[in-house]
Write an enzyme that holds these catalytic residues in place. Structure first.
Site, mmCIF file in Angstrom:
data_model
loop_
_atom_site.group_PDB
_atom_site.id
_atom_site.type_symbol
_atom_site.label_atom_id
_atom_site.label_comp_id
_atom_site.label_asym_id
_atom_site.label_seq_id
_atom_site.Cartn_x
_atom_site.Cartn_y
_atom_site.Cartn_z
ATOM 1 N N THR A 187 1.647 -4.271 4.234
ATOM 2 C CA THR A 187 1.460 -4.475 5.684
ATOM 3 C C THR A 187 0.988 -5.887 6.020
ATOM 4 O O THR A 187 1.156 -6.331 7.141
ATOM 5 C CB THR A 187 0.431 -3.475 6.226
ATOM 6 O OG1 THR A 187 -0.814 -3.666 5.537
ATOM 7 C CG2 THR A 187 0.922 -2.057 6.067
ATOM 8 N N ASP A 188 0.409 -6.613 5.054
ATOM 9 C CA ASP A 188 -0.210 -7.899 5.393
ATOM 10 C C ASP A 188 0.798 -8.910 5.946
ATOM 11 O O ASP A 188 0.498 -9.611 6.908
ATOM 12 C CB ASP A 188 -0.898 -8.516 4.162
ATOM 13 C CG ASP A 188 -2.193 -7.797 3.826
ATOM 14 O OD1 ASP A 188 -2.925 -8.258 2.943
ATOM 15 O OD2 ASP A 188 -2.451 -6.749 4.452
ATOM 16 N N LYS A 240 0.341 -7.019 12.738
ATOM 17 C CA LYS A 240 -0.786 -6.219 12.265
ATOM 18 C C LYS A 240 -2.028 -6.761 12.968
ATOM 19 O O LYS A 240 -2.416 -7.901 12.773
ATOM 20 C CB LYS A 240 -0.929 -6.350 10.753
ATOM 21 C CG LYS A 240 -2.039 -5.514 10.142
ATOM 22 C CD LYS A 240 -2.019 -5.645 8.620
ATOM 23 C CE LYS A 240 -3.107 -4.817 7.951
ATOM 24 N NZ LYS A 240 -3.050 -4.945 6.465
ATOM 25 N N TYR A 243 -8.041 0.752 -3.421
ATOM 26 C CA TYR A 243 -6.899 1.228 -4.223
ATOM 27 C C TYR A 243 -6.167 0.004 -4.769
ATOM 28 O O TYR A 243 -6.447 -1.129 -4.378
ATOM 29 C CB TYR A 243 -5.939 2.048 -3.342
ATOM 30 C CG TYR A 243 -5.466 1.286 -2.138
ATOM 31 C CD1 TYR A 243 -6.143 1.379 -0.919
ATOM 32 C CD2 TYR A 243 -4.380 0.408 -2.202
ATOM 33 C CE1 TYR A 243 -5.749 0.640 0.172
ATOM 34 C CE2 TYR A 243 -3.975 -0.335 -1.113
ATOM 35 C CZ TYR A 243 -4.678 -0.211 0.075
ATOM 36 O OH TYR A 243 -4.288 -0.957 1.168
ATOM 37 N N GLU A 274 -1.530 -27.506 29.342
ATOM 38 C CA GLU A 274 -2.750 -28.253 28.998
ATOM 39 C C GLU A 274 -2.479 -29.411 28.053
ATOM 40 O O GLU A 274 -3.388 -30.126 27.659
ATOM 41 C CB GLU A 274 -3.784 -27.292 28.384
ATOM 42 C CG GLU A 274 -4.249 -26.242 29.388
ATOM 43 C CD GLU A 274 -5.513 -25.529 28.953
ATOM 44 O OE1 GLU A 274 -5.549 -24.284 29.027
ATOM 45 O OE2 GLU A 274 -6.459 -26.210 28.498
ATOM 46 N N THR A 317 0.829 -1.224 0.000
ATOM 47 C CA THR A 317 0.000 0.000 0.000
ATOM 48 C C THR A 317 0.845 1.248 0.000
ATOM 49 O O THR A 317 0.475 2.268 -0.581
ATOM 50 C CB THR A 317 -0.931 -0.010 1.226
ATOM 51 O OG1 THR A 317 -1.860 -1.067 1.071
ATOM 52 C CG2 THR A 317 -1.687 1.289 1.369
HETATM 53 N N1 DAS Z 1 -2.363 -5.899 0.237
HETATM 54 C C1 DAS Z 1 -1.645 -5.247 1.290
HETATM 55 C C2 DAS Z 1 -0.170 -5.687 1.246
HETATM 56 O O1 DAS Z 1 0.466 -5.538 0.203
HETATM 57 C C3 DAS Z 1 -1.672 -3.779 1.176
HETATM 58 C C4 DAS Z 1 -0.956 -3.134 2.321
HETATM 59 O O2 DAS Z 1 -1.612 -2.921 3.344
HETATM 60 O O3 DAS Z 1 0.252 -2.866 2.234
HETATM 61 O O4 DAS Z 1 0.291 -6.160 2.266
#
Ligand code: DAS
Length: 356
Positions: free
Chosen positions: A120-121, A193, A54, A313, A40
């Site tokens: 970010t994923d 995240k 986007y 456990e 992103t």
């Molecule tokens: N699809 C997500 C990624 O590329 C977009 C982001 O949040 O960066 O990880």
């Protein structure tokens, strides 16, 4: 007229002196390399109102750098476009290529810090992987954004500005791979995240290492787990990563996914158990047989915070299973892959999960 020639000469000398001073000042600045992979932070939406709709991985690294006008006062920055992909599509091969490039750059005397722009994923997985296998004390910062640069109140430019500032800071070295998001400096090992629609998306249950405000780092704690220079792993000695997958635990869970992973030949299975990494009674025999057949079983938890306690456990000693400690399943998978490049001994694996 008498003074004109002399004045022109004086002006020329003054201009040369000024240019020389600027050049010397620039030379004195740290050298930071930005490795761009997509996400992103390189995304673009149709309008400023599109903060969630986007296309990721569109804007090239040089344009990202050009979007940081003040950055030339912080460091000499240059960029490389390693990939241009959304990070949900990252593969083990992407991790190896990226880590080897980071390792090579970190060895260069003319590189003082490295920034990786990333989706970010799976940013948290890449950051932890780099922290485990890149042998350097230089700052390595992974950064992303939750909104594309085209959106109102986009977060990417400030996140990247912060990342370059931290990468240019001597006091950011030796802390493992770091993540700068939303004014915070997080440990690449600890951070995940945890929100998928806010700029305040990245958290560590143990808190950030510090904050960065207007280019200044404020540190509040340091990592205690092994990383980078303290690591027994080295990307320069790794050519492939063994297959490790994750099975998710929930009420009425069948062994279907576990059987499928076993048939695919995974070397270790991370079980994202309920609560304290608990395994349903009907699943235990399947995992015991797979362990007997040589597959490593690593108990993690689907619960976001806390840590899995060995023999609490589940009789881990009796079953010869490994517990993932405080690592979320996706982080446990990264450590398991790296650890299995060195050992397939369950007791050594458990030591590694305590130490990293
Ligand atoms: N699809 C997500 C990624 O590329 C977009 C982001 O949040 O960066 O990880």
């Amino acid at each position: 007229m008498f003074f004109a020639p002399r004045f022109r000469a004086f002006a020329a000398v003054a201009a040369l002196a000024a240019a020389s001073a600027i050049a010397q000042a620039q030379q004195a600045l740290p050298n930071v390399v930005i490795l761009a992979t997509g996400g992103t932070i390189a995304g673009a939406g149709a309008s400023a109102a599109n903060s969630a709709t986007y296309a990721a991985a569109k804007v090239p690294v040089d344009k990202l750098i050009a979007g940081l006008p003040e950055i030339s006062k912080v460091a000499n920055v240059r960029g490389e476009q390693v990939f241009q992909i959304a990070s949900e599509s990252f593969t083990n091969d992407n991790l190896l290529v990226l880590a080897k490039r980071v390792s090579a750059l970190a060895k260069q005397a003319d590189v003082d810090g490295i920034v990786i722009t990333h989706g970010t994923d799976t940013l948290e997985e890449t950051a932890y992987f780099l922290s485990l296998v890149v042998r350097t004390a230089k700052p390595i910062i992974v950064v992303g954004s939750m909104r594309p640069g085209t959106a109102l109140s986009a977060d990417g430019a400030l996140n990247l500005f912060d990342a370059v500032n931290v990468a240019a800071s001597k006091d950011a070295g030796g802390k493992g791979v770091l993540v700068t998001m939303n004014d915070e400096i997080q440990s690449g090992r600890d951070v995940s995240k945890v929100v998928n629609i806010k700029t305040e998306a990245f958290k560590s249950q143990w808190g950030p290492l510090g904050m960065i405000v207007e280019g200044r780092n404020y540190w509040f704690r340091a990592p205690v787990k092994r990383h980078t220079m303290q690591s027994e792993f080295n990307i320069d000695e790794i050519t492939a990563l063994p297959a490790v997958d994750i099975a998710y635990g929930y009420g009425s869970v069948p062994a279907t996914a576990i059987d499928a992973f076993a048939k695919s030949g995974v070397k270790a299975l991370v079980y994202a158990g309920t609560g304290n990494g608990s395994v349903a009674d009907r699943i235990v025999p399947t995992l015991q047989k797979l362990r007997a057949d040589g597959m490593q079983i690593i108990r993690s938890s689907r619960v976001s915070d806390g840590f899995v306690i060995r023999n609490a456990e589940q009789p881990d000693d009796k079953y010869d299973w490994v517990v993932a400690h405080d690592l979320k399943p996706q982080k446990a998978r990264i450590l398991a892959m790296v650890a299995l490049t060195k050992t397939n001994d369950s007791k050594q694996l458990q030591r590694i999960f305590w130490e990293y």
